[in-house]
Design a protein around this motif. Structure first.
Motif, PDB file in Angstrom:
ATOM      1  N   ASN A   1     -41.320  26.553 -59.009  1.00  0.00           N
ATOM      2  CA  ASN A   1     -42.094  25.312 -59.007  1.00  0.00           C
ATOM      3  C   ASN A   1     -42.490  24.898 -60.418  1.00  0.00           C
ATOM      4  OD1 ASN A   1     -45.154  24.183 -58.951  1.00  0.00           O
ATOM      5  ND2 ASN A   1     -44.026  23.379 -57.200  1.00  0.00           N
ATOM      6  N   ARG A   2     -42.850  25.850 -61.253  1.00  0.00           N
ATOM      7  CA  ARG A   2     -43.295  25.543 -62.609  1.00  0.00           C
ATOM      8  C   ARG A   2     -42.145  25.109 -63.516  1.00  0.00           C
ATOM      9  NH1 ARG A   2     -48.144  29.550 -64.538  1.00  0.00           N
ATOM     10  NH2 ARG A   2     -49.647  28.890 -62.966  1.00  0.00           N
ATOM     11  N   ARG A   3     -40.910  25.416 -63.101  1.00  0.00           N
ATOM     12  CA  ARG A   3     -39.766  25.079 -63.940  1.00  0.00           C
ATOM     13  C   ARG A   3     -39.082  23.775 -63.528  1.00  0.00           C
ATOM     14  NH1 ARG A   3     -40.539  30.358 -64.418  1.00  0.00           N
ATOM     15  NH2 ARG A   3     -39.810  31.460 -66.273  1.00  0.00           N
ATOM     16  N   ILE A   4     -39.509  23.186 -62.427  1.00  0.00           N
ATOM     17  CA  ILE A   4     -38.896  21.939 -61.967  1.00  0.00           C
ATOM     18  C   ILE A   4     -39.536  20.760 -62.681  1.00  0.00           C
ATOM     19  CG2 ILE A   4     -38.452  20.450 -59.984  1.00  0.00           C
ATOM     20  CD1 ILE A   4     -38.576  22.882 -58.197  1.00  0.00           C
ATOM     21  N   ARG A   5     -38.732  19.893 -63.283  1.00  0.00           N
ATOM     22  CA  ARG A   5     -39.254  18.687 -63.903  1.00  0.00           C
ATOM     23  C   ARG A   5     -39.801  17.752 -62.836  1.00  0.00           C
ATOM     24  NH1 ARG A   5     -34.168  18.106 -65.644  1.00  0.00           N
ATOM     25  NH2 ARG A   5     -34.201  15.932 -64.891  1.00  0.00           N
ATOM     26  N   ALA A   6     -40.819  16.967 -63.198  1.00  0.00           N
ATOM     27  CA  ALA A   6     -41.497  16.100 -62.234  1.00  0.00           C
ATOM     28  C   ALA A   6     -40.526  15.122 -61.580  1.00  0.00           C
ATOM     29  CB  ALA A   6     -42.635  15.346 -62.915  1.00  0.00           C
ATOM     30  N   ASP A   7     -39.612  14.519 -62.356  1.00  0.00           N
ATOM     31  CA  ASP A   7     -38.684  13.548 -61.776  1.00  0.00           C
ATOM     32  C   ASP A   7     -37.708  14.208 -60.818  1.00  0.00           C
ATOM     33  OD1 ASP A   7     -37.495  14.930 -63.851  1.00  0.00           O
ATOM     34  OD2 ASP A   7     -36.278  13.235 -64.526  1.00  0.00           O
ATOM     35  N   ALA A   8     -37.229  15.406 -61.192  1.00  0.00           N
ATOM     36  CA  ALA A   8     -36.320  16.132 -60.303  1.00  0.00           C
ATOM     37  C   ALA A   8     -37.050  16.586 -59.047  1.00  0.00           C
ATOM     38  CB  ALA A   8     -35.725  17.335 -61.031  1.00  0.00           C
ATOM     39  N   PHE A   9     -38.318  17.002 -59.200  1.00  0.00           N
ATOM     40  CA  PHE A   9     -39.116  17.452 -58.067  1.00  0.00           C
ATOM     41  C   PHE A   9     -39.244  16.342 -57.032  1.00  0.00           C
ATOM     42  CE2 PHE A   9     -43.242  18.147 -55.958  1.00  0.00           C
ATOM     43  CZ  PHE A   9     -43.083  19.442 -55.517  1.00  0.00           C
ATOM     44  N   VAL A  10     -39.568  15.127 -57.484  1.00  0.00           N
ATOM     45  CA  VAL A  10     -39.700  13.993 -56.569  1.00  0.00           C
ATOM     46  C   VAL A  10     -38.378  13.692 -55.882  1.00  0.00           C
ATOM     47  CG1 VAL A  10     -40.168  11.514 -56.447  1.00  0.00           C
ATOM     48  CG2 VAL A  10     -41.645  12.997 -57.823  1.00  0.00           C
ATOM     49  N   ARG A  11     -37.292  13.771 -56.627  1.00  0.00           N
ATOM     50  CA  ARG A  11     -35.979  13.513 -56.034  1.00  0.00           C
ATOM     51  C   ARG A  11     -35.660  14.537 -54.942  1.00  0.00           C
ATOM     52  NH1 ARG A  11     -33.622  13.062 -60.368  1.00  0.00           N
ATOM     53  NH2 ARG A  11     -32.681  15.129 -60.642  1.00  0.00           N
ATOM     54  N   TYR A  12     -35.927  15.819 -55.213  1.00  0.00           N
ATOM     55  CA  TYR A  12     -35.695  16.856 -54.206  1.00  0.00           C
ATOM     56  C   TYR A  12     -36.558  16.626 -52.969  1.00  0.00           C
ATOM     57  CZ  TYR A  12     -33.412  19.466 -57.986  1.00  0.00           C
ATOM     58  OH  TYR A  12     -32.593  19.865 -59.013  1.00  0.00           O
ATOM     59  N   LEU A  13     -37.809  16.218 -53.189  1.00  0.00           N
ATOM     60  CA  LEU A  13     -38.701  15.962 -52.055  1.00  0.00           C
ATOM     61  C   LEU A  13     -38.151  14.858 -51.167  1.00  0.00           C
ATOM     62  CD1 LEU A  13     -42.293  16.122 -53.587  1.00  0.00           C
ATOM     63  CD2 LEU A  13     -41.205  17.776 -52.078  1.00  0.00           C
ATOM     64  N   HIS A  14     -37.674  13.765 -51.775  1.00  0.00           N
ATOM     65  CA  HIS A  14     -37.164  12.653 -50.979  1.00  0.00           C
ATOM     66  C   HIS A  14     -35.858  13.016 -50.265  1.00  0.00           C
ATOM     67  CE1 HIS A  14     -40.182   9.736 -51.835  1.00  0.00           C
ATOM     68  NE2 HIS A  14     -40.028   9.816 -53.140  1.00  0.00           N
ATOM     69  N   LEU A  15     -35.022  13.791 -50.913  1.00  0.00           N
ATOM     70  CA  LEU A  15     -33.803  14.247 -50.238  1.00  0.00           C
ATOM     71  C   LEU A  15     -34.164  15.140 -49.051  1.00  0.00           C
ATOM     72  CD1 LEU A  15     -31.512  15.035 -53.315  1.00  0.00           C
ATOM     73  CD2 LEU A  15     -31.233  13.166 -51.662  1.00  0.00           C
ATOM     74  N   GLY A  16     -35.177  15.997 -49.246  1.00  0.00           N
ATOM     75  CA  GLY A  16     -35.637  16.829 -48.134  1.00  0.00           C
ATOM     76  C   GLY A  16     -36.223  16.006 -47.006  1.00  0.00           C
ATOM     77  N   LEU A  17     -36.977  14.959 -47.357  1.00  0.00           N
ATOM     78  CA  LEU A  17     -37.542  14.088 -46.332  1.00  0.00           C
ATOM     79  C   LEU A  17     -36.458  13.356 -45.554  1.00  0.00           C
ATOM     80  CD1 LEU A  17     -40.667  12.550 -48.102  1.00  0.00           C
ATOM     81  CD2 LEU A  17     -40.666  13.996 -46.064  1.00  0.00           C
ATOM     82  N   ILE A  18     -35.426  12.901 -46.239  1.00  0.00           N
ATOM     83  CA  ILE A  18     -34.321  12.241 -45.540  1.00  0.00           C
ATOM     84  C   ILE A  18     -33.665  13.208 -44.559  1.00  0.00           C
ATOM     85  CG2 ILE A  18     -31.997  11.285 -45.857  1.00  0.00           C
ATOM     86  CD1 ILE A  18     -33.017   9.974 -48.421  1.00  0.00           C
ATOM     87  N   GLY A  19     -33.517  14.461 -44.981  1.00  0.00           N
ATOM     88  CA  GLY A  19     -32.981  15.469 -44.065  1.00  0.00           C
ATOM     89  C   GLY A  19     -33.859  15.659 -42.846  1.00  0.00           C
ATOM     90  N   ILE A  20     -35.186  15.679 -43.062  1.00  0.00           N
ATOM     91  CA  ILE A  20     -36.121  15.801 -41.935  1.00  0.00           C
ATOM     92  C   ILE A  20     -36.016  14.584 -41.027  1.00  0.00           C
ATOM     93  CG2 ILE A  20     -38.567  15.869 -41.315  1.00  0.00           C
ATOM     94  CD1 ILE A  20     -39.020  17.416 -43.948  1.00  0.00           C
ATOM     95  N   GLY A  21     -35.926  13.388 -41.635  1.00  0.00           N
ATOM     96  CA  GLY A  21     -35.797  12.171 -40.835  1.00  0.00           C
ATOM     97  C   GLY A  21     -34.547  12.179 -39.980  1.00  0.00           C
ATOM     98  N   LEU A  22     -33.440  12.620 -40.560  1.00  0.00           N
ATOM     99  CA  LEU A  22     -32.187  12.711 -39.791  1.00  0.00           C
ATOM    100  C   LEU A  22     -32.314  13.727 -38.654  1.00  0.00           C
ATOM    101  CD1 LEU A  22     -29.594  12.599 -42.732  1.00  0.00           C
ATOM    102  CD2 LEU A  22     -30.037  10.805 -41.036  1.00  0.00           C
ATOM    103  N   LEU A  23     -33.010  14.839 -38.942  1.00  0.00           N
ATOM    104  CA  LEU A  23     -33.236  15.836 -37.887  1.00  0.00           C
ATOM    105  C   LEU A  23     -34.042  15.243 -36.739  1.00  0.00           C
ATOM    106  CD1 LEU A  23     -33.144  18.765 -36.851  1.00  0.00           C
ATOM    107  CD2 LEU A  23     -35.193  19.224 -38.209  1.00  0.00           C
TER     108      LEU A  23
END
Length: 243
Positions: free
Chosen positions: A215-237
């Motif tokens: 968590n401490r090594r993830i850049r803020a912009d990349a972190f947000v992108r990963y979160l949204h990709l994860g949310l899209i996966g949850i939405g599809l589920l």
């Protein structure tokens, strides 16, 4: 101890789910419960995941409590307590497929917007936190999926990865304790839940340490992108489950 063939797979699932939770601050139930349900009865899987959630949240808060947005956490927790009974009512009397389809569509639309459009939505204060807390309670009561509304809220507030991870634990700890009390009252906290919990505890602690470093090594912009990709996966589920 290892006469039970499910022990090693259960420990492996717990390690993976805890690593996801420790890295991003949420998501272990989405990983743990479906996979654990393939190995052990769902009546054991859900209380086990909840008990582990309490442990993960407690250990993360012990390390990073200074990074918690306490006001935001409380404004999310209190409406959740109202939303949980509504979710239980939907689960028992409503149409789960319709609720899942609507929520999945909203999540996909929001995350798609955030990924594709440069101008981002932003909340400057906690004025609308109650709505997201209520939504988390409804989803938690109906499907055990509190996370998506909380992730959306943290994204709109612009929390850094460390504040995001810590603040969500400030929410999940009391919410999970309330859930575990409910399982105990309903007689679902059985000896097998405790046995699997203690067998999985050491790997879970290791996963927490690894996830904190990630968590401490993830850049803020990349972190947000990963979160949204994860949310899209949850939405599809959710959409797939609604069919």
């Amino acid at each position: 101890m290892f006469a039970d063939p499910a022990i090693l797979p259960v420990v492996g699932v717990v390690f993976l789910a805890t690593l996801v939770r420790s890295t991003f601050g949420f998501g272990e139930a989405l990983v743990a419960v479906p996979l654990l349900a393939l190995l052990i009865p769902i009546q054991i899987a859900v209380p086990l995941a909840t008990l582990l959630s309490i442990t993960v949240a407690g250990l993360i808060l012990a390390q990073d409590w200074r990074k918690v947005h306490a006001r935001s956490a409380w404004w999310l927790i209190l409406p959740t307590l109202v939303g949980i009974p509504i979710g239980l009512l939907i689960l028992t009397m409503g149409s789960p497929s319709v609720v899942k389809a609507v929520m999945g569509s909203i999540i996909i639309g929001f995350s798609g917007y955030c990924l594709l459009w440069q101008r981002k939505l932003h909340l400057a204060d906690d004025k609308f936190a109650w709505a997201f807390g209520l939504g988390a309670g409804v989803l938690g009561g109906a499907y055990g999926m509190n996370g998506p509304p909380l992730v959306v809220y943290g994204t709109l507030r612009g929390w850094t990865p460390e504040h995001f991870r810590a603040t969500l634990q400030g929410y999940f700890l009391p919410a999970s304790v309330v859930g575990m009390i409910g399982f105990w009252v309903m007689g679902l906290w059985v000896p097998d839940v405790t046995r699997y919990y203690f067998l999985s505890l050491a790997p879970a602690v290791i996963a927490i340490v690894i996830g904190r470093a990630a968590n401490r090594r993830i850049r803020a912009d990349a972190f947000v992108r990963y979160l949204h990709l994860g949310l899209i996966g949850i939405g599809l589920l959710l959409l797939c489950q609604s069919v």
